[in-house]
Motif scaffolding. Structure first.
Motif, PDB file in Angstrom:
ATOM      1  N   ASP A 131      55.476   4.361   5.744  1.00 12.52           N
ATOM      2  CA  ASP A 131      55.194   3.593   5.342  1.00 12.52           C
ATOM      3  C   ASP A 131      55.827   2.499   5.409  1.00 12.52           C
ATOM      4  O   ASP A 131      55.156   1.394   4.519  1.00 12.52           O
ATOM      5  N   GLY A 132      57.062   2.891   4.455  1.00  4.92           N
ATOM      6  CA  GLY A 132      57.703   1.459   4.270  1.00  4.92           C
ATOM      7  C   GLY A 132      57.794   0.315   5.034  1.00  4.92           C
ATOM      8  O   GLY A 132      57.884  -1.292   4.865  1.00  4.92           O
ATOM      9  N   PRO A 133      58.064   0.310   5.939  1.00  2.00           N
ATOM     10  CA  PRO A 133      58.069  -0.726   7.351  1.00  2.00           C
ATOM     11  C   PRO A 133      56.958  -1.401   6.956  1.00  2.00           C
ATOM     12  O   PRO A 133      57.336  -3.027   6.621  1.00  2.00           O
ATOM     13  N   GLN A 134      55.818  -1.231   7.445  1.00  2.00           N
ATOM     14  CA  GLN A 134      54.639  -1.895   6.758  1.00  2.00           C
ATOM     15  C   GLN A 134      54.582  -2.766   6.106  1.00  2.00           C
ATOM     16  O   GLN A 134      53.811  -3.846   5.715  1.00  2.00           O
ATOM     17  N   ASN A 135      55.127  -1.678   4.418  1.00  2.65           N
ATOM     18  CA  ASN A 135      54.850  -2.511   3.315  1.00  2.65           C
ATOM     19  C   ASN A 135      56.653  -4.074   3.063  1.00  2.65           C
ATOM     20  O   ASN A 135      56.027  -4.611   2.467  1.00  2.65           O
ATOM     21  N   LEU A 136      57.154  -3.558   3.822  1.00  2.00           N
ATOM     22  CA  LEU A 136      58.462  -4.381   3.793  1.00  2.00           C
ATOM     23  C   LEU A 136      57.595  -5.696   4.567  1.00  2.00           C
ATOM     24  O   LEU A 136      57.875  -6.234   3.898  1.00  2.00           O
ATOM     25  N   LEU A 137      56.906  -5.570   5.577  1.00  2.00           N
ATOM     26  CA  LEU A 137      56.369  -6.431   6.343  1.00  2.00           C
ATOM     27  C   LEU A 137      55.143  -7.300   5.360  1.00  2.00           C
ATOM     28  O   LEU A 137      55.529  -8.826   5.226  1.00  2.00           O
ATOM     29  N   ASP A 138      54.306  -6.982   4.773  1.00  2.00           N
ATOM     30  CA  ASP A 138      53.578  -6.992   4.150  1.00  2.00           C
ATOM     31  C   ASP A 138      54.132  -8.015   3.195  1.00  2.00           C
ATOM     32  O   ASP A 138      52.863  -8.889   2.254  1.00  2.00           O
ATOM     33  N   VAL A 152      54.390  -9.297  -8.351  1.00  2.00           N
ATOM     34  CA  VAL A 152      52.924  -8.718  -7.693  1.00  2.00           C
ATOM     35  C   VAL A 152      54.185  -7.316  -7.265  1.00  2.00           C
ATOM     36  O   VAL A 152      55.021  -7.819  -6.495  1.00  2.00           O
ATOM     37  N   ALA A 153      53.166  -6.333  -7.102  1.00  2.00           N
ATOM     38  CA  ALA A 153      53.056  -5.949  -6.230  1.00  2.00           C
ATOM     39  C   ALA A 153      52.504  -5.800  -4.337  1.00  2.00           C
ATOM     40  O   ALA A 153      51.452  -5.375  -4.759  1.00  2.00           O
ATOM     41  N   VAL A 154      53.101  -5.180  -4.050  1.00  2.00           N
ATOM     42  CA  VAL A 154      52.504  -4.942  -2.069  1.00  2.00           C
ATOM     43  C   VAL A 154      52.758  -3.958  -1.881  1.00  2.00           C
ATOM     44  O   VAL A 154      53.760  -2.984  -1.692  1.00  2.00           O
ATOM     45  N   ALA A 155      51.552  -2.484  -1.218  1.00  2.00           N
ATOM     46  CA  ALA A 155      51.250  -1.702  -1.153  1.00  2.00           C
ATOM     47  C   ALA A 155      50.491  -1.332  -0.729  1.00  2.00           C
ATOM     48  O   ALA A 155      49.363  -1.541  -0.424  1.00  2.00           O
ATOM     49  N   ALA A 156      50.494  -0.625   1.002  1.00  2.00           N
ATOM     50  CA  ALA A 156      49.221   0.099   1.479  1.00  2.00           C
ATOM     51  C   ALA A 156      48.226  -1.307   1.509  1.00  2.00           C
ATOM     52  O   ALA A 156      47.139  -0.810   1.487  1.00  2.00           O
ATOM     53  N   GLY A 157      48.381  -2.679   1.924  1.00  3.18           N
ATOM     54  CA  GLY A 157      47.962  -3.381   2.329  1.00  3.18           C
ATOM     55  C   GLY A 157      47.251  -4.093   1.071  1.00  3.18           C
ATOM     56  O   GLY A 157      46.469  -4.692   1.629  1.00  3.18           O
ATOM     57  N   GLU A 188      46.120  -8.216   5.335  1.00  8.36           N
ATOM     58  CA  GLU A 188      46.104  -8.272   6.683  1.00  8.36           C
ATOM     59  C   GLU A 188      45.892  -9.284   7.918  1.00  8.36           C
ATOM     60  O   GLU A 188      46.073  -9.720   8.535  1.00  8.36           O
ATOM     61  N   GLU A 189      46.778  -8.446   8.568  1.00  3.39           N
ATOM     62  CA  GLU A 189      47.554  -8.759   9.849  1.00  3.39           C
ATOM     63  C   GLU A 189      48.443  -9.639   9.199  1.00  3.39           C
ATOM     64  O   GLU A 189      48.649 -10.890  10.732  1.00  3.39           O
ATOM     65  N   GLY A 190      49.259  -9.703   8.486  1.00  2.00           N
ATOM     66  CA  GLY A 190      49.944 -10.594   8.107  1.00  2.00           C
ATOM     67  C   GLY A 190      49.849 -11.844   7.340  1.00  2.00           C
ATOM     68  O   GLY A 190      50.765 -12.569   6.694  1.00  2.00           O
TER      69      GLY A 190
END
Length: 323
Positions: A131-138, A152-157, A188-190
């Protein structure tokens, strides 16, 4: 390329962890992959044209072992980069176990008008579906969002403010919550969809005018010792007496319900407060906060969880020591 820079500071954690078997999501070793390699493994980050990603490895630890020296180093690097005119935002890769504590610490010591975005992973980099790559992108998407600011914190969308974010599950990928206040927004989708305004960096009521500045953190030879206790059935005051004898400077109590404390624990806590030890009540309930009542002898945490109340009390004591 616009010339705007996003600084990515690595501290280790599961997001940088590796396992001998790709299907093993719990038997891994945290903090094995450098932050630069983490970014190189996400092609979409390499394709960005509207910013430049600059990486620094501040630490390489399992976040369960987070301590004052790493916090000091991280705060200094954040403060340095936030002052640079070409830096748009900071992204921090972090372990999940103490992410909420680091987020609150940085919220309290940085004047973060620019976004400071912590992100993480519940699965190691070698997982079959990390899940790390998507969390980095987000996280980068949040960093690039116009008007974004604060810690802020960002995880799992989901986007969570530093004050409310809390790890609430030991395994699932959506392990974070902001309790009954809910997420700050969603990625959501970037694109970021906010549910309320970006957090403003304001000192908490507990810390007041003594809120520690970066200079205090740097100059302090030793940070104040603040411990957390829990009230529970059959609780004893022996540990309070032992900590007072050992020189503790502050105590945070994870109370039952609305700040209630077992009588065997409350008496030595009141005595400790009278002797000069700072005592603060929080609640062990995962949602809500202590509602103070007239005549309360022990002050409450102004809605902070036990671990965040500890940080604010520690910084408050640190600031007082610098006066």
């Amino acid at each position: 390329m616009s010339g705007q820079k996003i600084v990515v500071l690595g501290t280790g954690g599961t997001i940088a962890g590796t396992s001998a078997r790709a299907g093993d999501n719990i038997g891994y070793t945290a903090a094995q992959v450098g932050v630069e390699h983490l970014l190189q493994a996400v092609p979409a980050l390499q394709a960005l044209t509207d910013c430049h990603l600059h990486t620094e490895q501040v630490a390489q630890i399992d976040s369960k072992d987070m301590d004052a020296p790493v916090w000091r180093a991280l705060a200094l690097r954040c403060a340095h980069h936030l002052q640079e005119t070409d830096v748009r935002a900071i992204v921090i890769t972090h372990g999940t176990d103490t992410l909420e504590e680091t987020a609150w610490f940085l919220d309290q010591v940085l004047a973060a008008d620019k976004p400071v975005v912590l992100t993480c992973a519940m699965r190691p980099a070698t997982a079959l579906t990390p899940d790390g790559p998507q969390n980095l992108l987000d996280a980068v998407a949040v960093a690039l969002t116009p008007g974004a600011g604060g810690v802020v914190a960002v995880a799992a969308g989901e986007v969570h403010g530093a004050r409310w974010v809390q790890k609430v599950h030991p395994y699932r990928v959506n392990a974070f919550s902001s309790g009954d206040i809910g997420p700050l927004g969603f990625v959501e989708e970037g694109r970021v969809r906010l549910t309320r305004a970006w957090p403003k960096n304001q000192p908490s009521a507990l810390s007041g005018k003594a809120l520690a500045a970066i200079e205090n953190i740097v100059d302090a030879a030793q940070w104040p010792r603040v411990e957390i206790l829990m009230s529970h059935a059959g609780a004893s005051g022996a540990v309070v007496n032992a900590l007072v004898r050992d020189g503790v400077q502050g105590l945070v109590v994870a109370c039952t319900g609305n700040g209630t404390i077992h009588q065997a624990l409350e008496t030595p806590l009141v005595r400790a407060q009278a002797s000069g030890v700072r005592v603060v009540r929080s609640t062990r309930c995962p949602e809500g906060q202590v509602l103070p009542k007239p005549g309360d002898v022990l002050p409450d945490s102004f809605g902070l969880s036990p671990v965040k109340a500890r940080i604010t009390l520690m910084l408050d004591l640190l600031g007082q020591g610098a006066d």
